[in-house]
Design a protein around this motif. Sequence first.
Motif, PDB file in Angstrom:
ATOM      1  N   ILE A 107     -14.388   3.074 -17.449  1.00 30.47           N
ATOM      2  CA  ILE A 107     -13.157   2.720 -18.163  1.00 30.47           C
ATOM      3  C   ILE A 107     -11.935   3.292 -17.458  1.00 30.47           C
ATOM      4  N   VAL A 108     -12.004   4.560 -17.072  1.00 34.44           N
ATOM      5  CA  VAL A 108     -10.882   5.191 -16.377  1.00 34.44           C
ATOM      6  C   VAL A 108     -10.592   4.476 -15.058  1.00 34.44           C
ATOM      7  N   GLY A 109     -11.642   4.101 -14.337  1.00 34.46           N
ATOM      8  CA  GLY A 109     -11.447   3.393 -13.080  1.00 34.46           C
ATOM      9  C   GLY A 109     -10.729   2.068 -13.260  1.00 34.46           C
ATOM     10  N   VAL A 110     -11.112   1.323 -14.282  1.00 39.67           N
ATOM     11  CA  VAL A 110     -10.482   0.025 -14.542  1.00 39.67           C
ATOM     12  C   VAL A 110      -9.012   0.201 -14.942  1.00 39.67           C
ATOM     13  N   VAL A 111      -8.743   1.137 -15.841  1.00 45.02           N
ATOM     14  CA  VAL A 111      -7.373   1.342 -16.319  1.00 45.02           C
ATOM     15  C   VAL A 111      -6.462   1.832 -15.198  1.00 45.02           C
ATOM     16  N   LEU A 112      -6.926   2.807 -14.421  1.00 45.00           N
ATOM     17  CA  LEU A 112      -6.094   3.325 -13.336  1.00 45.00           C
ATOM     18  C   LEU A 112      -5.926   2.287 -12.224  1.00 45.00           C
ATOM     19  N   GLY A 113      -6.947   1.459 -12.022  1.00 43.96           N
ATOM     20  CA  GLY A 113      -6.800   0.372 -11.052  1.00 43.96           C
ATOM     21  C   GLY A 113      -5.726  -0.614 -11.471  1.00 43.96           C
ATOM     22  N   ALA A 114      -5.668  -0.907 -12.761  1.00 40.03           N
ATOM     23  CA  ALA A 114      -4.611  -1.786 -13.269  1.00 40.03           C
ATOM     24  C   ALA A 114      -3.234  -1.142 -13.110  1.00 40.03           C
ATOM     25  N   ALA A 115      -3.170   0.160 -13.355  1.00 34.43           N
ATOM     26  CA  ALA A 115      -1.892   0.870 -13.173  1.00 34.43           C
ATOM     27  C   ALA A 115      -1.450   0.830 -11.718  1.00 34.43           C
ATOM     28  N   ARG A 116      -2.392   0.976 -10.786  1.00 31.74           N
ATOM     29  CA  ARG A 116      -2.045   0.876  -9.364  1.00 31.74           C
ATOM     30  C   ARG A 116      -1.510  -0.509  -9.022  1.00 31.74           C
ATOM     31  N   ASP A 117      -2.132  -1.550  -9.575  1.00 30.20           N
ATOM     32  CA  ASP A 117      -1.639  -2.915  -9.340  1.00 30.20           C
ATOM     33  C   ASP A 117      -0.207  -3.080  -9.822  1.00 30.20           C
ATOM     34  N   LEU A 118       0.125  -2.490 -10.960  1.00 29.94           N
ATOM     35  CA  LEU A 118       1.492  -2.569 -11.480  1.00 29.94           C
ATOM     36  C   LEU A 118       2.478  -1.860 -10.557  1.00 29.94           C
ATOM     37  N   VAL A 119       2.079  -0.706 -10.021  1.00 29.06           N
ATOM     38  CA  VAL A 119       2.946   0.010  -9.075  1.00 29.06           C
ATOM     39  C   VAL A 119       3.180  -0.835  -7.832  1.00 29.06           C
ATOM     40  N   GLU A 120       2.122  -1.471  -7.328  1.00 30.29           N
ATOM     41  CA  GLU A 120       2.264  -2.315  -6.143  1.00 30.29           C
ATOM     42  C   GLU A 120       3.168  -3.520  -6.416  1.00 30.29           C
ATOM     43  N   LEU A 121       3.047  -4.112  -7.601  1.00 31.12           N
ATOM     44  CA  LEU A 121       3.891  -5.252  -7.947  1.00 31.12           C
ATOM     45  C   LEU A 121       5.362  -4.853  -8.052  1.00 31.12           C
ATOM     46  N   SER A 122       5.604  -3.650  -8.557  1.00 26.33           N
ATOM     47  CA  SER A 122       6.982  -3.191  -8.701  1.00 26.33           C
ATOM     48  C   SER A 122       7.574  -2.716  -7.377  1.00 26.33           C
ATOM     49  N   SER A 123       6.723  -2.387  -6.403  1.00 27.73           N
ATOM     50  CA  SER A 123       7.186  -1.927  -5.083  1.00 27.73           C
ATOM     51  C   SER A 123       6.432  -2.695  -3.999  1.00 27.73           C
ATOM     52  N   PRO A 124       6.755  -3.962  -3.782  1.00 27.89           N
ATOM     53  CA  PRO A 124       5.994  -4.782  -2.836  1.00 27.89           C
ATOM     54  C   PRO A 124       6.047  -4.282  -1.399  1.00 27.89           C
ATOM     55  N   GLU A 125       7.010  -3.410  -1.069  1.00 26.99           N
ATOM     56  CA  GLU A 125       7.107  -2.913   0.306  1.00 26.99           C
ATOM     57  C   GLU A 125       5.939  -2.002   0.686  1.00 26.99           C
ATOM     58  N   ILE A 126       5.185  -1.515  -0.304  1.00 29.73           N
ATOM     59  CA  ILE A 126       4.059  -0.630   0.007  1.00 29.73           C
ATOM     60  C   ILE A 126       2.739  -1.389   0.100  1.00 29.73           C
ATOM     61  N   LEU A 127       2.763  -2.711  -0.063  1.00 32.54           N
ATOM     62  CA  LEU A 127       1.512  -3.468  -0.108  1.00 32.54           C
ATOM     63  C   LEU A 127       0.716  -3.335   1.185  1.00 32.54           C
ATOM     64  N   GLN A 128       1.382  -3.416   2.330  1.00 34.15           N
ATOM     65  CA  GLN A 128       0.665  -3.321   3.601  1.00 34.15           C
ATOM     66  C   GLN A 128       0.060  -1.943   3.791  1.00 34.15           C
ATOM     67  N   ALA A 129       0.829  -0.902   3.441  1.00 35.00           N
ATOM     68  CA  ALA A 129       0.300   0.463   3.553  1.00 35.00           C
ATOM     69  C   ALA A 129      -0.865   0.678   2.598  1.00 35.00           C
ATOM     70  N   MET A 130      -0.783   0.147   1.393  1.00 28.27           N
ATOM     71  CA  MET A 130      -1.872   0.297   0.432  1.00 28.27           C
ATOM     72  C   MET A 130      -3.108  -0.476   0.863  1.00 28.27           C
ATOM     73  N   GLN A 131      -2.887  -1.588   1.572  1.00 28.67           N
ATOM     74  CA  GLN A 131      -4.040  -2.323   2.084  1.00 28.67           C
ATOM     75  C   GLN A 131      -4.826  -1.467   3.070  1.00 28.67           C
ATOM     76  N   ALA A 132      -4.105  -0.763   3.958  1.00 30.03           N
ATOM     77  CA  ALA A 132      -4.776   0.136   4.896  1.00 30.03           C
ATOM     78  C   ALA A 132      -5.506   1.243   4.151  1.00 30.03           C
ATOM     79  N   PHE A 133      -4.893   1.752   3.081  1.00 30.05           N
ATOM     80  CA  PHE A 133      -5.506   2.836   2.309  1.00 30.05           C
ATOM     81  C   PHE A 133      -6.783   2.358   1.614  1.00 30.05           C
ATOM     82  N   THR A 134      -6.731   1.164   1.018  1.00 21.92           N
ATOM     83  CA  THR A 134      -7.902   0.674   0.290  1.00 21.92           C
ATOM     84  C   THR A 134      -9.007   0.197   1.229  1.00 21.92           C
ATOM     85  N   LEU A 135      -8.658  -0.177   2.466  1.00 28.21           N
ATOM     86  CA  LEU A 135      -9.683  -0.582   3.427  1.00 28.21           C
ATOM     87  C   LEU A 135     -10.331   0.624   4.101  1.00 28.21           C
TER      88      LEU A 135
END
Length: 339
Positions: free
Chosen positions: A158-186
């Motif tokens: 449950i915590v993983g799903v909720v925090l994952g959704a929160a991360r998606d919201l942060v990425e949507l609000s700050s699209p300039e970090i999407l490429q950096a976050m892609q490297a982090f998640t890969l």
Amino acid sequence: MTALSTNRHRAAWLMLALVLISLLLVAVGAAVGSTGFESLLHLSDDPVARQIVTEIRLPRTVGAWLAGGLLGLAGAIAQGLFRNPLADPYLLGSAAGATLGGAMAMAWLGVAPASASLLARMGITGVAFVGAAGAVMLTLILARGAQHTLRLLLAGVIVGVVLGAARDLVELSSPEILQAMQAFTLGTTAFVGWSAVGLMMASWLLCAVTAWALARALDGLTLGEATAASLGLPLGPMRAGLIAAMALATGTAVAHTGLIAFVGLAAPHLVRSMVRVTHPWHVVLSSVMGAVLLLAADVLARWLIAPQELPVGVLTAALGGTYLLWLMHRRTAGGGGGL
């Protein structure tokens, strides 16, 4: 020679083999990179080549070994605690917490790890680790402690799903970090320096000693909760200590190298396929096996399409998934159940 002494003898030989392979891979890792072997050949007479090897290749090579060791250790603890061979280090939400922390730090600082200063990179790593630790604490609060394994597992999901959704919201609000976050998640070891190596080494030593000292609880849990309690083991404190070691190991690895799949899941399987030992031996062997797996994958990721490189997390997912599919097929064909 008894079966127990035979297994210990095999475990000692396996440990020696893994250490020798590790040393060989470290040497290869120092030679592999975008400039090829030229930097290593001119190490003594070229300051630039010396800097490439000593300040870039060596720290990321040693860092890959340590990150793999942390994930392998955490995977062995998770599979022992949950008595499930499919358990991995990310079950308690630490990976989701780390990625959320990394996303928030990048959004606040307005930088990516590749372009940030050393201080900013350390800040991103620190916030990612705090996120991982916070996720595990939240999981423990929701599960009302570490006493009930099933409740702990469900709370982690449950915590993983909720925090994952929160991360998606942060990425949507700050699209300039999407490429950096892609490297982090890969997953990547490209940003690991000597300061990160020192932190990972300290964490690995602490977690390995803790897991070794408390691994009797994992041996007891293989017989069931009631039997383990009847043996006089203080399961509550021991389980809490093991969860702390697993959380620290996972959070440290994810904060420095991002999400790297299957190392924590596959390393304990490989050890079990080679030798059957008690959990004190098993957690340490799984740690070194994880270190060898991730270091080998990192060297391969740098070499396959040089001077470019593959995200090491993609490579470990492909190789680890293939191995587990083969293992499942072999067990099914042999009439055995599960993994």
